[in-house]
Design an enzyme around this catalytic site. Structure first.
Site, PDB file in Angstrom:
ATOM      1  N   MET A  42     -37.916  29.013 -48.767  1.00 23.38           N
ATOM      2  CA  MET A  42     -37.467  27.802 -48.069  1.00 23.38           C
ATOM      3  C   MET A  42     -37.586  27.999 -46.557  1.00 23.38           C
ATOM      4  O   MET A  42     -37.011  27.241 -45.778  1.00 23.38           O
ATOM      5  CB  MET A  42     -36.033  27.457 -48.473  1.00 23.38           C
ATOM      6  N   LEU A  45     -37.947  32.691 -42.199  1.00 26.79           N
ATOM      7  CA  LEU A  45     -38.292  33.985 -42.787  1.00 26.79           C
ATOM      8  C   LEU A  45     -37.532  35.128 -42.118  1.00 26.79           C
ATOM      9  O   LEU A  45     -37.294  35.109 -40.907  1.00 26.79           O
ATOM     10  CB  LEU A  45     -39.802  34.234 -42.647  1.00 26.79           C
ATOM     11  N   GLY A  48     -36.629  40.391 -45.428  1.00 28.08           N
ATOM     12  CA  GLY A  48     -36.689  40.364 -46.899  1.00 28.08           C
ATOM     13  C   GLY A  48     -37.924  39.595 -47.358  1.00 28.08           C
ATOM     14  O   GLY A  48     -38.693  40.060 -48.215  1.00 28.08           O
ATOM     15  N   HIS A  49     -38.145  38.400 -46.772  1.00 28.99           N
ATOM     16  CA  HIS A  49     -39.347  37.631 -47.121  1.00 28.99           C
ATOM     17  C   HIS A  49     -40.610  38.420 -46.746  1.00 28.99           C
ATOM     18  O   HIS A  49     -41.595  38.418 -47.484  1.00 28.99           O
ATOM     19  CB  HIS A  49     -39.381  36.316 -46.333  1.00 28.99           C
ATOM     20  N   ASP A 162     -31.315  37.341 -54.955  1.00 33.12           N
ATOM     21  CA  ASP A 162     -30.983  36.205 -55.821  1.00 33.12           C
ATOM     22  C   ASP A 162     -31.190  36.660 -57.272  1.00 33.12           C
ATOM     23  O   ASP A 162     -32.137  36.233 -57.943  1.00 33.12           O
ATOM     24  CB  ASP A 162     -31.869  35.006 -55.472  1.00 33.12           C
ATOM     25  N   VAL A 188     -33.517  43.683 -49.227  1.00 33.14           N
ATOM     26  CA  VAL A 188     -33.704  44.295 -47.905  1.00 33.14           C
ATOM     27  C   VAL A 188     -32.407  44.061 -47.124  1.00 33.14           C
ATOM     28  O   VAL A 188     -31.880  42.942 -47.109  1.00 33.14           O
ATOM     29  CB  VAL A 188     -34.914  43.695 -47.172  1.00 33.14           C
ATOM     30  N   MET A 196     -30.135  40.753 -46.265  1.00 33.95           N
ATOM     31  CA  MET A 196     -30.787  39.734 -45.428  1.00 33.95           C
ATOM     32  C   MET A 196     -30.801  38.395 -46.139  1.00 33.95           C
ATOM     33  O   MET A 196     -31.052  38.314 -47.345  1.00 33.95           O
ATOM     34  CB  MET A 196     -32.194  40.174 -45.073  1.00 33.95           C
TER      35      MET A 196
HETATM   36  O1  PAF Z   1     -35.094  31.542 -53.158  1.00 36.63           O
HETATM   37  C1  PAF Z   1     -35.497  30.528 -52.559  1.00 36.63           C
HETATM   38  O2  PAF Z   1     -35.796  30.554 -51.368  1.00 36.63           O
HETATM   39  C2  PAF Z   1     -35.612  29.226 -53.332  1.00 36.63           C
HETATM   40  O3  PAF Z   1     -34.596  29.097 -54.269  1.00 36.63           O
HETATM   41  C3  PAF Z   1     -37.000  29.036 -53.986  1.00 36.63           C
HETATM   42  C4  PAF Z   1     -37.264  30.089 -55.042  1.00 36.63           C
HETATM   43  C5  PAF Z   1     -38.083  29.105 -52.925  1.00 36.63           C
HETATM   44  C6  PAF Z   1     -37.057  27.674 -54.656  1.00 36.63           C
HETATM   45  O4  PAF Z   1     -36.847  26.645 -53.742  1.00 36.63           O
END
Ligand code: PAF
Length: 299
Positions: A42, A45, A48-49, A162, A188, A196
């Site tokens: 989403m 960033l 972690g991303h 998550d 991370v 994060m």
């Molecule tokens: O983890 C996230 O950022 C969101 O839940 C995802 C997987 C991108 C779905 O919108």
């Protein structure tokens, strides 16, 4: 967060807004035999991303990042409107990891007038975050299945922070026979232990300090287990008392669950994962971890 966009040799990623254009491009790439690695996000960033993107770069010929603040996974009164958004910032960070394409659709293209189809995973979604955020996982699985159909990835990478989301997406992918390898990547953390999250940006300096109680609680639980404690309710009570000492912390849940079924456990075993959701001020933070050392198999 210590994320900085580093100068690299990678070209700027191409930003694609249109669902149709993204899908046509990915179908063509697949037809050419290219392997597509995909990181759905989403935006806003953080490191972690970036760890997911770096791993994705190794696993595909083409690396696609999606940035979409998905309205269907936010409940009334949640932070959909205030969720941080900055595509230029994210594009610079994405470039540093070698992202080829950023798919950043608008909501009206993802959910056009008359949209009526939702994907729902049963059982796994009714507990933990699903109990406190009704409809949240229905929104997640709906958007992720749409993104998989649009981006056509061979492999998709998600963070283990998550934990429940990852379990739900794995279940959906298997149940719907989607030809995607779902890969979970380690949490991370900041140097002081805070996991994060884009939502950490909401915290005031004092709340940021109090938020450390999540990772500290996790460490205390591991210490208790290492000392022989196996009673989940004793561990939960100890953690609740510790978290309760923080003036702005409010516990949503502290649960010890089986890692695959997410069923709550009374007795800790090697499959146990501790999951926490705690509001610090108005910000809801989550964290999790295994209670046994998984490398040695001992606590
Ligand atoms: O983890 C996230 O950022 C969101 O839940 C995802 C997987 C991108 C779905 O919108």
């Amino acid at each position: 967060m210590n994320t900085t966009a580093k100068t690299t040799e990678y070209p700027a990623p191409k930003i694609i807004r249109s669902v149709r254009e993204m899908q046509n491009l990915c179908l063509a790439l697949r037809a050419q035999g290219k392997r597509i690695a995909f990181v759905p996000t989403m935006g806003w960033l953080h490191d972690g991303h970036l760890s997911l993107l770096k791993e994705g770069r190794q696993r595909g010929d083409v690396l696609v990042l999606s940035i979409f603040v998905n309205p269907t996974q936010f409940g009334a009164g949640e932070d959909f409107d205030s969720y941080p958004r900055d595509l230029d910032r994210d594009a610079a960070l994405a470039r540093s990891t070698g992202v080829d394409f950023i798919f950043a659709p608008v909501a009206s293209d993802m959910y056009p007038r008359g949209y009526a189809t939702y994907v729902n995973v049963e059982g796994l979604t009714e507990v933990l975050c699903g109990a406190s955020r009704p409809g949240h996982f229905r929104g997640v699985t709906t958007v992720v299945s749409k993104l998989f159909t649009i981006v056509q990835p061979h492999v998709a990478l998600f963070g283990q922070k998550d934990f429940q989301q990852l379990a739900v997406i794995r279940r959906m992918t298997e149940d719907m026979n989607l030809p995607v390898d779902v890969l979970g990547m380690p949490i991370v953390r900041e140097a002081d232990g805070l996991a994060m999250s884009s939502r950490n940006s909401y915290l005031s300096p004092s709340q940021r300090q109090q938020a450390l109680v999540l990772s500290q609680a996790l460490a205390s639980a591991r210490t208790l287990v290492a000392a022989g404690q196996r009673d989940a309710s004793v561990i939960r009570d100890e953690l609740a008392a510790r978290i309760g000492e923080m003036p702005e912390a409010r516990i949503d849940y502290i649960q010890i669950c089986h890692q695959s079924t997410l069923q709550s456990q009374d007795v800790v075993d090697t499959d146990s994962v501790l999951l926490l959701a705690v509001y610090v001020g108005k910000t809801r933070l989550i964290d999790n971890g295994f209670l046994f050392d998984r490398t040695s198999g001992r606590s």
